[in-house]
Scaffold this motif. Structure first.
Motif, PDB file in Angstrom:
ATOM      1  N   LEU A  59      13.625 -68.468  78.867  1.00 23.25           N
ATOM      2  CA  LEU A  59      12.235 -68.250  78.462  1.00 23.25           C
ATOM      3  C   LEU A  59      12.147 -67.200  77.364  1.00 23.25           C
ATOM      4  N   LEU A  60      12.916 -66.128  77.489  1.00 23.59           N
ATOM      5  CA  LEU A  60      12.886 -65.095  76.452  1.00 23.59           C
ATOM      6  C   LEU A  60      13.449 -65.635  75.144  1.00 23.59           C
ATOM      7  N   ALA A  61      14.521 -66.407  75.223  1.00 22.21           N
ATOM      8  CA  ALA A  61      15.093 -66.985  74.012  1.00 22.21           C
ATOM      9  C   ALA A  61      14.080 -67.875  73.306  1.00 22.21           C
ATOM     10  N   LEU A  62      13.374 -68.692  74.059  1.00 24.44           N
ATOM     11  CA  LEU A  62      12.374 -69.569  73.467  1.00 24.44           C
ATOM     12  C   LEU A  62      11.221 -68.766  72.875  1.00 24.44           C
ATOM     13  N   HIS A  63      10.786 -67.732  73.582  1.00 24.90           N
ATOM     14  CA  HIS A  63       9.704 -66.875  73.087  1.00 24.90           C
ATOM     15  C   HIS A  63      10.092 -66.227  71.755  1.00 24.90           C
ATOM     16  N   LEU A  64      11.324 -65.719  71.680  1.00 23.92           N
ATOM     17  CA  LEU A  64      11.743 -65.011  70.473  1.00 23.92           C
ATOM     18  C   LEU A  64      12.043 -65.952  69.319  1.00 23.92           C
ATOM     19  N   ALA A  65      12.241 -67.220  69.608  1.00 25.19           N
ATOM     20  CA  ALA A  65      12.425 -68.178  68.517  1.00 25.19           C
ATOM     21  C   ALA A  65      11.188 -68.235  67.640  1.00 25.19           C
ATOM     22  N   GLY A  74      19.955 -67.602  72.812  1.00 26.20           N
ATOM     23  CA  GLY A  74      20.432 -68.292  73.998  1.00 26.20           C
ATOM     24  C   GLY A  74      20.645 -67.369  75.173  1.00 26.20           C
ATOM     25  N   THR A  75      21.578 -67.733  76.010  1.00 29.06           N
ATOM     26  CA  THR A  75      21.783 -67.053  77.281  1.00 29.06           C
ATOM     27  C   THR A  75      23.240 -66.676  77.440  1.00 29.06           C
ATOM     28  N   ALA A  76      23.471 -65.513  78.001  1.00 27.44           N
ATOM     29  CA  ALA A  76      24.834 -65.073  78.322  1.00 27.44           C
ATOM     30  C   ALA A  76      24.768 -64.279  79.630  1.00 27.44           C
ATOM     31  N   ILE A  77      24.489 -64.956  80.671  1.00 28.37           N
ATOM     32  CA  ILE A  77      24.595 -66.400  80.837  1.00 28.37           C
ATOM     33  C   ILE A  77      23.495 -66.908  81.771  1.00 28.37           C
ATOM     34  N   ILE A  78      23.383 -68.263  81.875  1.00 28.72           N
ATOM     35  CA  ILE A  78      22.680 -68.883  82.992  1.00 28.72           C
ATOM     36  C   ILE A  78      23.694 -69.087  84.109  1.00 28.72           C
TER      37      ILE A  78
END
Length: 343
Positions: A59-65, A74-78
Motif C-alpha cells: 500500500l505504501l509503495a502504491l501511494h508513493l508511486a 516495492g517490498t522488502a519483503i512481503i
C-alpha cells in the motif's frame, strides 16, 4: 557500475504516531526519486515487531508511486507465509498495472514467531517452510500468466479460472526474493527471480548464496544490503552517527545477535563490525568501502538503509544527498568496477 536502492522498515517507538513516520519516509523517497535512486523497498512488520509501523508495504509503495516519477517501488519483503499467494499475486498485479510497470516487489518466507502467531501460522522447520515458499512463488507466477490451469501445488489448491488483471510480461523479472540461506538462493534461481541480501550477512555468505543461485539457473540481479551514513568527512560522520550506532548495537545485543556478555566498544568505529555491518564515513571512505564490498562479492544494486533511531530526519536526508551527489560519482570513476547496468 552498480546502482543504489533504499530499504526502510518504517521503524519508530510504539507511541510515535505512525503518520509521522510514514510522512518522513515519503519525504525521503521523494528526495531519492529526485536524486536518481533506482529502488525504494518497504518491509512488512506486524504488532511493532522489529519496531516496524508498516504491516502493508505494498500500500505504501502504491501511494508513493503517485508522489514520484521514476523510482521503482516495492517490498522488502512481503512475508508469504502470512498470506495466501493468490491474493498477493492479484494485489501486486493491480499495483503494477496502476503504476505502469514501476513495481519491484520482494518476497520472503520468514517472519518472527510472534508475527506468525497473529495469523495462526505455524513456523515450520526449514525444509517445510522452504517447500511451502517455493509453492507460493509458483502460484504467484502462474497467476500472473492470466490462465490458472488448476495444475497447482496441493497446498494452494485453486479451481481453474482466468486471473485478472494480467500484469506486464516482465513483472517476474522485476521481482525479488530475500535470500538468507542456500535453500532460498536455489528457489530464487530455479524460479527466475532477482535476489536480495540482508545486511546481517558477510561477503563470504553473499558469495555462497550467489553460487547456489547461479547453479540453480538464476540469471537475475543481486542486491547487497548495508546500513550507510555519509557525512562531510570521517570525523564528522562518526560524531553524527554515534548515537544511532550505539542504539543499534545495544538493540542487537538485546536481540541476541551480539553475545550478551560482549562489552560495548568505546570507539564508535568498532561498533560498525559484524553483524551490524554499518558503513560510516565521508564520501571518499564510503565509496571505498562500497567498492571493497563489491570486489569481495559482486552485486548490481547497493541496497542501503539510511533511517535509524538516533538520526534526525534532516541528518538522514543530508546523508542520502551526499551518497548520491558525492559518493556515487566516486564509485562511477572507480576503474575496478565492471558489470551490468541493472534493469
Amino acid at each position: 557500475m552498480f546502482t543504489i536502492g533504499l530499504t526502510d522498515h518504517l521503524e519508530g517507538p510504539p507511541d510515535r504516531p505512525s503518520g509521522e513516520i510514514f510522512g518522513e519516509v515519503a519525504d525521503l523517497v521523494q528526495l531519492a526519486d529526485r536524486l536518481g535512486v533506482r529502488y525504494a523497498w518497504f518491509s512488512e512488520h506486524h504488532a511493532h515487531a522489529h519496531q516496524g509501523h508498516l504491516p502493508t508495504p505494498l500500500l505504501l509503495a502504491l501511494h508513493l508511486a503517485g508522489q514520484t516519477q521514476r523510482i521503482r517501488l516495492g517490498t522488502a519483503i512481503i512475508c508469504l507465509n502470512l498470506h495466501h499467494p493468490l491474493d498477493v499475486a492479484e494485489q501486486v498485479a493491480v499495483a503494477d498495472v496502476l503504476t505502469t510497470g514501476r513495481m519491484a516487489v520482494g518476497f520472503g518466507s520468514g517472519s518472527t514467531p510472534e508475527e506468525s502467531a497473529l495469523f495462526g501460522s505455524v513456523v515450520a522447520d526449514d525444509r517445510e517452510r522452504q517447500t511451502r515458499f517455493s509453492e507460493a512463488l509458483r502460484v504467484i507466477r502462474s497467476a500472473w500468466s492470466g490462465d490458472w490451469s488448476g495444475n497447482v501445488p496441493h497446498a494452494f489448491s485453486v479451481p481453474p479460472h482466468r486471473t485478472l488483471p494480467v500484469p506486464a510480461a516482465d513483472l517476474p523479472g522485476r521481482c525479488w526474493v530475500a535470500v538468507n540461506s542456500l535453500g532460498s538462493a536455489r528457489i530464487a534461481g530455479d524460479l527466475g527471480f532477482n535476489i536480495l541480501f540482508s545486511h546481517l550477512r558477510t561477503p563470504e555468505q553473499y558469495r555462497d548464496y550467489c553460487a547456489a543461485y547461479r547453479a540453480a539457473g538464476g540469471e537475475g540481479l543481486v542486491a547487497a544490503n548495508r546500513p550507510v551514513f555519509v557525512g562531510p568527512d570521517d570525523a564528522t560522520a562518526f560524531a553524527r552517527a554515534e548515537p544511532a550506532l550505539r542504539t543499534l548495537w545495544r538493540r542487537f545485543r538485546q536481540e541476541g545477535k551480539i553475545p550478551a556478555e560482549t562489552t560495548e566498544p568505546a570507539n564508535p568505529e568498532d561498533l560498525c563490525g559484524h553483524p551490524i555491518n554499518f558503513i560510516v564515513g565521508g564520501p571518499e571512505t564510503v565509496a571505498r568501502k562500497l567498492c571493497e564490498l563489491h570486489e569481495q562479492s559482486p552485486f548490481d544494486v547497493a541496497n542501503v538503509e539510511v533511517r535509524w533511531a538516533g538520526l534526525s530526519h534532516e541528518r538522514v536526508c543530508d546523508s542520502l544527498r551526499r551518497l548520491m551527489e558525492d559518493v556515487v560519482p566516486r564509485i562511477a570513476n572507480a576503474k575496478s568496477l565492471t558489470g551490468r547496468m541493472p534493469r
